[in-house]
Enzyme design. Structure first.
Site, PDB file in Angstrom:
ATOM      1  N   GLY A 130       2.851  -4.293   9.042  1.00 43.76           N
ATOM      2  CA  GLY A 130       2.883  -2.845   9.201  1.00 43.76           C
ATOM      3  C   GLY A 130       1.713  -2.118   8.593  1.00 43.76           C
ATOM      4  O   GLY A 130       1.877  -1.037   8.031  1.00 43.76           O
TER       5      GLY A 130
ATOM      6  N   SER B 177      -2.484  -0.916   9.353  1.00 41.77           N
ATOM      7  CA  SER B 177      -3.581  -0.833  10.340  1.00 41.77           C
ATOM      8  C   SER B 177      -4.789  -1.605   9.841  1.00 41.77           C
ATOM      9  O   SER B 177      -5.790  -1.725  10.526  1.00 41.77           O
ATOM     10  CB  SER B 177      -3.949   0.643  10.571  1.00 41.77           C
ATOM     11  OG  SER B 177      -4.248   1.269   9.332  1.00 41.77           O
TER      12      SER B 177
ATOM     13  N   GLN C  87       0.850  -1.199   0.000  1.00 43.72           N
ATOM     14  CA  GLN C  87       0.000   0.000   0.000  1.00 43.72           C
ATOM     15  C   GLN C  87       0.883   1.247   0.000  1.00 43.72           C
ATOM     16  O   GLN C  87       0.390   2.359  -0.143  1.00 43.72           O
ATOM     17  CB  GLN C  87      -0.888   0.037   1.243  1.00 43.72           C
ATOM     18  CG  GLN C  87      -1.801  -1.151   1.392  1.00 43.72           C
ATOM     19  CD  GLN C  87      -2.465  -1.157   2.758  1.00 43.72           C
ATOM     20  OE1 GLN C  87      -3.539  -0.594   2.962  1.00 43.72           O
ATOM     21  NE2 GLN C  87      -1.820  -1.783   3.719  1.00 43.72           N
ATOM     22  N   ASN C  88       2.179   1.043   0.214  1.00 37.43           N
ATOM     23  CA  ASN C  88       3.089   2.171   0.339  1.00 37.43           C
ATOM     24  C   ASN C  88       3.393   2.778  -1.030  1.00 37.43           C
ATOM     25  O   ASN C  88       3.368   2.085  -2.047  1.00 37.43           O
ATOM     26  CB  ASN C  88       4.400   1.743   1.017  1.00 37.43           C
ATOM     27  CG  ASN C  88       4.147   1.221   2.428  1.00 37.43           C
ATOM     28  OD1 ASN C  88       3.106   1.496   3.006  1.00 37.43           O
ATOM     29  ND2 ASN C  88       5.079   0.447   2.948  1.00 37.43           N
TER      30      ASN C  88
ATOM     31  N   HIS D 297      -1.326   1.384  -4.357  1.00 38.24           N
ATOM     32  CA  HIS D 297      -1.702   2.790  -4.197  1.00 38.24           C
ATOM     33  C   HIS D 297      -0.798   3.731  -4.965  1.00 38.24           C
ATOM     34  O   HIS D 297      -0.740   4.929  -4.673  1.00 38.24           O
ATOM     35  CB  HIS D 297      -1.721   3.169  -2.708  1.00 38.24           C
ATOM     36  CG  HIS D 297      -2.756   2.426  -1.929  1.00 38.24           C
ATOM     37  ND1 HIS D 297      -2.734   2.334  -0.559  1.00 38.24           N
ATOM     38  CD2 HIS D 297      -3.836   1.720  -2.331  1.00 38.24           C
ATOM     39  CE1 HIS D 297      -3.769   1.610  -0.143  1.00 38.24           C
ATOM     40  NE2 HIS D 297      -4.453   1.212  -1.196  1.00 38.24           N
TER      41      HIS D 297
HETATM   42  C1  BV8 Z   1     -11.784   2.783  -3.424  1.00 41.88           C
HETATM   43  C2  BV8 Z   1      -2.086   6.746  -1.338  1.00 41.88           C
HETATM   44  C3  BV8 Z   1     -13.608   2.422  -4.725  1.00 41.88           C
HETATM   45  C4  BV8 Z   1      -2.150   8.224  -1.183  1.00 41.88           C
HETATM   46  C5  BV8 Z   1      -3.801   5.763   0.118  1.00 41.88           C
HETATM   47  C6  BV8 Z   1     -16.217   4.765   4.127  1.00 41.88           C
HETATM   48  C7  BV8 Z   1     -16.205   6.111   3.831  1.00 41.88           C
HETATM   49  C8  BV8 Z   1     -15.418   6.631   2.783  1.00 41.88           C
HETATM   50  C9  BV8 Z   1     -14.640   5.780   2.015  1.00 41.88           C
HETATM   51  C10 BV8 Z   1     -14.663   4.444   2.336  1.00 41.88           C
HETATM   52  C11 BV8 Z   1     -15.440   3.924   3.366  1.00 41.88           C
HETATM   53  N1  BV8 Z   1     -15.226   2.581   3.405  1.00 41.88           N
HETATM   54  C12 BV8 Z   1     -14.346   2.233   2.454  1.00 41.88           C
HETATM   55  C13 BV8 Z   1     -14.025   3.359   1.788  1.00 41.88           C
HETATM   56  C14 BV8 Z   1     -13.147   3.432   0.675  1.00 41.88           C
HETATM   57  C15 BV8 Z   1     -11.776   3.960   1.074  1.00 41.88           C
HETATM   58  C16 BV8 Z   1     -11.348   3.491   2.450  1.00 41.88           C
HETATM   59  O1  BV8 Z   1     -10.961   2.349   2.617  1.00 41.88           O
HETATM   60  N2  BV8 Z   1     -11.389   4.407   3.451  1.00 41.88           N
HETATM   61  C17 BV8 Z   1     -10.987   4.032   4.782  1.00 41.88           C
HETATM   62  C18 BV8 Z   1     -10.289   5.206   5.464  1.00 41.88           C
HETATM   63  C19 BV8 Z   1     -12.235   3.583   5.547  1.00 41.88           C
HETATM   64  N3  BV8 Z   1     -10.919   3.375   0.091  1.00 41.88           N
HETATM   65  C20 BV8 Z   1     -10.727   4.034  -1.053  1.00 41.88           C
HETATM   66  O2  BV8 Z   1     -11.195   5.126  -1.296  1.00 41.88           O
HETATM   67  C21 BV8 Z   1      -9.909   3.289  -2.094  1.00 41.88           C
HETATM   68  N4  BV8 Z   1     -10.606   3.355  -3.333  1.00 41.88           N
HETATM   69  O3  BV8 Z   1     -12.315   2.135  -2.559  1.00 41.88           O
HETATM   70  O4  BV8 Z   1     -12.360   3.037  -4.599  1.00 41.88           O
HETATM   71  C22 BV8 Z   1     -14.350   3.079  -5.762  1.00 41.88           C
HETATM   72  C23 BV8 Z   1     -15.523   2.486  -6.132  1.00 41.88           C
HETATM   73  C24 BV8 Z   1     -16.234   3.080  -7.106  1.00 41.88           C
HETATM   74  C25 BV8 Z   1     -15.782   4.254  -7.716  1.00 41.88           C
HETATM   75  C26 BV8 Z   1     -14.596   4.836  -7.319  1.00 41.88           C
HETATM   76  C27 BV8 Z   1     -13.865   4.255  -6.335  1.00 41.88           C
HETATM   77  C28 BV8 Z   1      -8.565   3.951  -2.275  1.00 41.88           C
HETATM   78  C29 BV8 Z   1      -7.729   3.692  -1.042  1.00 41.88           C
HETATM   79  C30 BV8 Z   1      -6.294   4.200  -1.282  1.00 41.88           C
HETATM   80  C31 BV8 Z   1      -6.120   5.539  -0.638  1.00 41.88           C
HETATM   81  N5  BV8 Z   1      -4.717   5.946  -0.784  1.00 41.88           N
HETATM   82  N6  BV8 Z   1      -2.524   6.130  -0.085  1.00 41.88           N
HETATM   83  C32 BV8 Z   1      -1.088   8.725  -0.255  1.00 41.88           C
HETATM   84  O5  BV8 Z   1      -0.277   7.930   0.274  1.00 41.88           O
HETATM   85  O6  BV8 Z   1      -1.063   9.951  -0.075  1.00 41.88           O
HETATM   86  S1  BV8 Z   1      -4.226   4.968   1.528  1.00 41.88           S
HETATM   87  C33 BV8 Z   1      -3.105   5.231   2.784  1.00 41.88           C
HETATM   88  O7  BV8 Z   1      -3.539   4.399   3.854  1.00 41.88           O
HETATM   89  C34 BV8 Z   1      -1.688   4.792   2.501  1.00 41.88           C
HETATM   90  O8  BV8 Z   1      -1.502   4.189   1.244  1.00 41.88           O
HETATM   91  C35 BV8 Z   1      -1.454   3.721   3.542  1.00 41.88           C
HETATM   92  O9  BV8 Z   1      -0.585   2.790   3.106  1.00 41.88           O
HETATM   93  C36 BV8 Z   1      -2.835   3.207   3.680  1.00 41.88           C
HETATM   94  C37 BV8 Z   1      -3.116   2.309   4.813  1.00 41.88           C
HETATM   95  O10 BV8 Z   1      -2.507   2.836   5.928  1.00 41.88           O
HETATM   96  P1  BV8 Z   1      -1.358   1.914   6.568  1.00 41.88           P
HETATM   97  O11 BV8 Z   1      -0.375   1.582   5.515  1.00 41.88           O
HETATM   98  O12 BV8 Z   1      -2.001   0.777   7.264  1.00 41.88           O
HETATM   99  O13 BV8 Z   1      -0.667   2.903   7.552  1.00 41.88           O
HETATM  100  P2  BV8 Z   1      -1.197   3.341   8.982  1.00 41.88           P
HETATM  101  O14 BV8 Z   1      -0.432   4.563   9.358  1.00 41.88           O
HETATM  102  O15 BV8 Z   1      -2.699   3.366   8.989  1.00 41.88           O
HETATM  103  O16 BV8 Z   1      -0.780   2.131   9.935  1.00 41.88           O
HETATM  104  C38 BV8 Z   1       0.593   1.861  10.141  1.00 41.88           C
HETATM  105  C39 BV8 Z   1       0.639   0.529  10.866  1.00 41.88           C
HETATM  106  O17 BV8 Z   1       2.012   0.168  11.023  1.00 41.88           O
HETATM  107  C40 BV8 Z   1       0.043   0.593  12.259  1.00 41.88           C
HETATM  108  O18 BV8 Z   1      -0.761  -0.563  12.458  1.00 41.88           O
HETATM  109  C41 BV8 Z   1       1.278   0.546  13.176  1.00 41.88           C
HETATM  110  O19 BV8 Z   1       1.005  -0.145  14.384  1.00 41.88           O
HETATM  111  C42 BV8 Z   1       2.229  -0.240  12.344  1.00 41.88           C
HETATM  112  N7  BV8 Z   1       3.661   0.012  12.609  1.00 41.88           N
HETATM  113  C43 BV8 Z   1       4.244   1.143  13.089  1.00 41.88           C
HETATM  114  N8  BV8 Z   1       5.588   0.951  13.163  1.00 41.88           N
HETATM  115  C44 BV8 Z   1       5.834  -0.314  12.713  1.00 41.88           C
HETATM  116  C45 BV8 Z   1       4.612  -0.909  12.360  1.00 41.88           C
HETATM  117  N9  BV8 Z   1       4.533  -2.161  11.883  1.00 41.88           N
HETATM  118  C46 BV8 Z   1       5.680  -2.862  11.751  1.00 41.88           C
HETATM  119  N10 BV8 Z   1       6.896  -2.350  12.056  1.00 41.88           N
HETATM  120  C47 BV8 Z   1       7.005  -1.093  12.555  1.00 41.88           C
HETATM  121  N11 BV8 Z   1       8.216  -0.603  12.857  1.00 41.88           N
END
Ligand code: BV8
Length: 247
Positions: free
Chosen positions: A189, A191, A103-104, A121
């Site tokens: 890594g 969420s 996803q990165n 992504h």
């Molecule tokens: C789509 C690129 C369909 C940009 C990103 C309800 C309302 C509104 C929308 C939605 C909804 N339900 C679902 C959706 C759709 C939405 C979605 O999922 N929203 C979420 C917030 C609910 N999804 C979308 O919109 C996707 N498109 O569904 O299209 C569609 C259908 C019809 C017509 C049109 C479209 C698109 C999703 C992609 C969005 N872009 N990134 C940018 O980077 O600027 S997402 C963004 O979040 C990043 O890519 C990131 O990678 C991704 C996920 O986050 P994580 O990678 O998990 O990172 P996070 O910080 O959250 O967590 C880090 C984790 O690491 C933690 O758990 C932590 O404990 C852990 N950690 C920390 N240190 C370490 C570690 N682990 C290991 N080692 C360590 N050292």
């Protein structure tokens, strides 16, 4: 200090023919790239990423969103792969069919030597025209922010998938296929909240794979994973590789 790993896991990895791995921002945390939901520092403390990483936010304030990505591109440009990225590249060399799904958008997996990488992504290092949806390699520096497409004059934007945008279809199809046909699925890594990527480990579970989560914290997957290794990717993944292939 090699963290204690479940004994069976090393053997499972060593004998596996088909493995898939899904990574999120957490694997790049140890490379100094802020995770997606970490507190944004400085200028960006006022905004939630979900409010900036959308086409609506870009059209509302193209300069703000472009500059947010410039700030992140600066951080990514200085980042280097960490032992977690390197361990996944090593796994790919040991395992006949290894698919890395990320996803990165930081490009660090390829920099670490991973070859088969599905960037669900997109990639922050690439730029595309907002209107043509085509990659632009270079553009004249007119001082305008964001810069404009040299072909059509449209606004340039990062080649990443924003919320509400479709994921690259071929990569998503390949990722689902890998999740549904692997023996072991590593979830590192993330969420596990952003769809459709967050569903991949559950597809693997449903297909009978052993799902291994690597994360210092809990996620919606934790209770369902076959193994939940609580710790940092930079420590646990090299330990897994050592336990599986370095004895
Ligand atoms: C789509 C690129 C369909 C940009 C990103 C309800 C309302 C509104 C929308 C939605 C909804 N339900 C679902 C959706 C759709 C939405 C979605 O999922 N929203 C979420 C917030 C609910 N999804 C979308 O919109 C996707 N498109 O569904 O299209 C569609 C259908 C019809 C017509 C049109 C479209 C698109 C999703 C992609 C969005 N872009 N990134 C940018 O980077 O600027 S997402 C963004 O979040 C990043 O890519 C990131 O990678 C991704 C996920 O986050 P994580 O990678 O998990 O990172 P996070 O910080 O959250 O967590 C880090 C984790 O690491 C933690 O758990 C932590 O404990 C852990 N950690 C920390 N240190 C370490 C570690 N682990 C290991 N080692 C360590 N050292």
């Amino acid at each position: 200090m090699t963290p204690a790993l479940p004994a069976a896991l090393a053997g499972l990895l060593r004998s596996a023919k088909r493995v898939a791995a899904l990574t999120g921002a957490g694997i790049s945390a140890e490379s100094g790239v802020p995770t997606f939901r970490d507190a944004q520092t400085g200028l960006w403390a006022r905004y939630r990423p979900e409010e900036l990483a959308t086409p609506e936010a870009f059209l509302r304030d193209p300069k703000l969103v472009w500059e947010w990505y410039e700030w992140r591109r600066g951080i990514v440009g200085k980042a280097r792969p960490n032992p977690g990225h390197v361990a996944l590249a090593e796994m790919e060399r040991h395992i006949p069919h290894f698919t890395l799904i990320t996803q990165n958008v930081d490009g660090l997996h390829r920099e670490a030597g991973s070859r088969r990488v599905l960037e669900l992504h997109g990639n922050i290092r690439r730029t595309k025209c907002f209107d043509e949806n085509l990659v632009v390699e270079s553009w004249p520096d007119t001082g305008e922010v964001p810069p404009r497409c040299p072909r059509c004059g449209g606004l340039l934007r990062p080649d990443v998938v924003w919320f509400g945008e479709m994921l690259p279809e071929a990569d998503l199809t390949a990722a689902v296929e890998a999740a549904e046909n692997c023996e072991v699925f590593l979830c590192v890594g993330t969420s596990a909240v952003v769809e459709p990527a967050a569903s991949l480990p559950f597809y693997a579970l449903r297909a009978g794979a052993t799902v291994v989560e690597v994360n210092p914290g809990k996620t919606p997957l934790t209770g369902r994973a076959s193994y939940s290794l609580r710790g940092a990717a930079g420590e646990l993944l090299p330990a897994l590789v050592a336990a599986a292939w370095k004895h």
